[in-house]
Structures are given as structure tokens and as C-alpha cells.
Design a protein around this motif. Sequence first.
Motif: not given
Length: 201
Positions: A29-40, A85-96
Motif C-alpha cells: 500500500k505504501l508503494r502505491r502512495v504518490d509521494f513525489m506528487g504530494a511533495t511537489t 507522466k511519472w507517477a504510477k498511481e497519481p492522486f490527480a489522474p490525467q483522465r480526471i
Amino acid sequence: QVPIALLAFSSVSWSLHLPKRDDGDFHSKLRRVDFMGATTLIVTIFLLLLGLDRGGNIGWDDAIARFSLSGFAVFATAFAFVELKWAKEPFAPQRIIVNRALIASYLVNLFCIASSFALLFHIPLFLQAVLGHTASQASLWLIFAVIGSVFGSLGGGLVMQATGKYYWLTFTAYLVFVIGTLSVSLSAGAVVVSTLGIGLG
């Protein structure tokens, strides 16, 4: 505000039914968290707010304000790259995020929240500076807004949960918001000066 906050907590705990918690592997579960997206995103918002605050209070030629707003542009670009482009499971997905059908609702929500925060900031100032109320008296008039927000949010959620529909509910909520904002504006000197009109609005 404490009694109202307690009322809000108790009513949410009574009416909110969360699904059962998944007890899967914590590390997966921790690996799925988008830490880079949250930090930026955090750095982006911090730099934007710092730049706007310094620019508005100190001056737009302030070095920190200019550096912060330049950094905001850089980190906003980095956030967009991470999410698109980078996150596998972004919390702000492109489709949305870039869905053309949703952009209008994003903008309506943005301007509604911005105007409501402006109202909540300026109403106590108006009541104190123009009408001569004390800080305690001015804050008492904001209780209407707190009660309306709590019951509006909970009531709207319960209606959506019961009916599965949200279009006319959302339309009505924004219509009521516009009417309330007009009431505040008209009662703050545009037509009449009325504390009751401002509080109810």
C-alpha cells in the motif's frame, strides 16, 4: 465554535458509513502512495501563497515574492509532469484533471470557494470597522455560516447517498450561495446596512 464543531463531529460520525478497511500488506500500500506528487504539490502551493502574501504586503518588487512566484511556476510544472507522466498511481489522474466535461465544475468550485473565503474574511472586518461591533459580536454572526455549512454538507451528502443524483442538488446549492452572497453585498451598504441581512446571507 466548540459546541458547533462537536455537533458537526457527532453528526458526521452518526451519518457517515465508511467501507470496511482493507487489511492487506502495508508495504504494498505504501508503494502505491504518490509521494513525489504530494511533495511537489505542497511546495507549489507553499511558494504560491508565500509569493502572493509577500507581494501583497511587502511589494511586488520584493526579492522573496519574485523568487517564490518563480519557484511556483517551476514546481507547478514539475507537479504536472509527475502526475501526467511519472507517477504510477497519481492522486490527480490525467483522465480526471484534463477532462473537458469536468473543467466547468472545477472552475465553479474554485470561484465559489474563493468568494466564500473572501466573505468570511471581510464580514467580521466590516462588522467591527464600520458597524462598531466587538470581535465577539462579529464572530457570533458567523455562526449562521457554520451551521449552514454543516447542515448543507451533511444534508447534501445524505440526499446524494439516498438518491444517487447530484445535478439539481449542486445547481440548487450554488444558486443558494449566489443569493446569500447578494444578500451580504446588498446588506453591506449597496442598498441598506443590515447586520441581520449580512448574517443571514
